[in-house]
Design an enzyme around this catalytic site. Structure first.
Site, PDB file in Angstrom:
ATOM      1  N   ASP A   9       0.859  -1.186   0.000  1.00  0.00           N
ATOM      2  CA  ASP A   9       0.000   0.000   0.000  1.00  0.00           C
ATOM      3  C   ASP A   9       0.896   1.238   0.000  1.00  0.00           C
ATOM      4  OD1 ASP A   9      -1.953   1.883   0.295  1.00  0.00           O
ATOM      5  OD2 ASP A   9      -2.864   1.002   2.078  1.00  0.00           O
ATOM      6  N   ASP A 103      -3.189   2.631  -5.818  1.00  0.00           N
ATOM      7  CA  ASP A 103      -2.072   2.612  -4.862  1.00  0.00           C
ATOM      8  C   ASP A 103      -2.012   1.353  -4.001  1.00  0.00           C
ATOM      9  OD1 ASP A 103      -4.364   3.115  -3.443  1.00  0.00           O
ATOM     10  OD2 ASP A 103      -3.561   4.786  -2.272  1.00  0.00           O
ATOM     11  N   GLU A 104      -2.761   0.318  -4.372  1.00  0.00           N
ATOM     12  CA  GLU A 104      -2.763  -0.929  -3.599  1.00  0.00           C
ATOM     13  C   GLU A 104      -2.567  -2.124  -4.521  1.00  0.00           C
ATOM     14  OE1 GLU A 104      -5.525  -1.361  -0.079  1.00  0.00           O
ATOM     15  OE2 GLU A 104      -6.597   0.159  -1.214  1.00  0.00           O
TER      16      GLU A 104
END
Length: 388
Positions: A9, A103-104
């Site tokens: 993350d 973003d993960e």
């Protein structure tokens, strides 16, 4: 075989990218999102989060909580560029990677323990991301997606946490119920009213009782509280959907504006489809009214990435959906049933109308303009005339 899943993350991703482009903002409270009265916080730096600011919060409230914060609209092309850089690092090094969001990421490392230490590999991966992008990253490593995500969240920012198989339940059961992905404010309030504040308490409730109380959601809650999550890591090329939403600065019933807004969103999403070499077989239109009542309409269609086909289907769905004549707060559209490949254009569209032979060439030219100058530099005339 016991699975080994890594969740990575990127910490406060949007503000972090802004700081990389504007180093003078480092260490300052920072809000990324729309600056208008109807704007929403897309991302907040950790300096701003200390004041209670959260992503998804109305910008007006966020600025009240943190008046000294700097508000930045955000460069979404830069966000996409940094996200792709991390994606490339992961896909070059890992066997199976799922991009869960901008973003993960999830990495299925099952079986790799025999060849490389998974914890050591995760540490080295983190250092590679930091070195090549300048972004801070947190990771969690455990037996499934849910536990690894919660492990990453429990040790942010710039953290790392390995939850071994025998540690899963002790780790989960000590956490507040709000920490479980899938439990929102409403569900958390309902559970607290039942006397359930910790995941350990939730895990001890009989599974059938939770099912009788909450239906399928109850089964989901029991499984996750007990560390059960069979969800597979799906490679990024098996992406399930694409979507866009727009919250109007002022609620409106202007059908011309609503239809033009929808057309514009479909057009930009269709560009994303073609850029990523996808076609869509399902389209969903969403309308949220000023009283926050939300309605959707789904349409199944032959797989396509063509503006004219998708726009026609979306507008028909909207005409069927929009019947309350109440002020509209938000509109959204999503494409589903995505398949990899390039569409073979027919001579006729879904309505049986002849497709102009110049359309494929037109798409190629407009896509090249967007690639070079940005998505907002070209579009259908009626959208631009209305300032959309």
């Amino acid at each position: 075989m016991e699975r080994t899943i890594l969740h990575t993350d990127l910490d406060a991703f949007f503000p972090a990218v802004v700081v990389l482009q504007n180093p003078q903002l480092k260490g300052k409270p920072l809000l990324v999102g729309g600056a208008s009265e109807r704007g929403v916080v897309s991302g907040a730096s950790y300096e701003a989060r200390r004041f209670g600011v959260q992503s998804g919060m109305p910008m007006r409230l966020a600025r009240r909580l943190c008046p000294e914060a700097t508000v930045v609209k955000g460069d979404y092309q830069a966000f996409d560029r940094y996200s792709k850089c991390v994606t490339n690092i992961l896909t070059e090094k890992a066997p199976v990677v799922e991009k869960a969001s901008i973003d993960e990421f999830y990495v299925d490392m099952t079986g790799m323990e025999r060849f490389v230490g998974c914890v050591k590999w995760a540490k080295e991966l983190k250092q590679t991301i930091i070195r090549e992008t300048g972004l801070s990253v947190s990771w969690g490593l455990s037996v499934n997606k849910c536990v690894s995500k919660m492990a990453a969240n429990a040790n942010k920012p710039n953290g790392a946490l390995h939850i071994a198989p025998g540690q899963v339940q002790p780790f989960l059961w000590s956490l507040d119920i709000s920490r479980l992905p899938g439990i929102g404010e409403k569900m958390a309030h309902t559970l607290r009213c039942m006397g359930v504040t910790k995941l350990g308490t939730l895990a001890q409730i009989p599974r059938r009782l939770l099912e009788r109380t909450f239906g399928k959601t109850g089964l989901f809650l029991w499984d996750r509280a007990n560390g059960i999550d069979p969800t597979p890591v799906l490679p990024s090329h098996k992406q399930k959907s694409m979507s866009r939403e727009l919250t109007f600065q002022t609620d409106t019933t202007d059908v011309t504006v609503l239809r033009a807004t929808l057309s514009r969103m479909v057009e930009t999403l269709a560009y994303d489809l073609r850029k990523q070499n996808f076609c869509a077989g399902k389209l969903t239109v969403k309308v949220r009214y000023s009283d926050f009542q939300t309605y959707t309409r789904q349409v199944t269609l032959p797989v396509t990435a063509s503006d004219h086909t998708l726009t026609l289907a979306a507008l028909k769905a909207f005409d069927t959906l929009y019947n309350r004549r109440v002020l509209v707060r938000l509109m959204g559209v999503s494409f589903g049933k995505l398949v990899r490949g390039t569409e073979q254009l027919s001579l006729f569209d879904a309505a049986g109308q002849v497709i102009p032979s110049k359309l494929p060439g037109l798409y190629q030219k407009t896509d090249r303009i967007r690639d070079r100058h940005g998505e907002d530099k070209i579009g259908r005339a009626h959208s631009y005339q209305l300032g959309i």
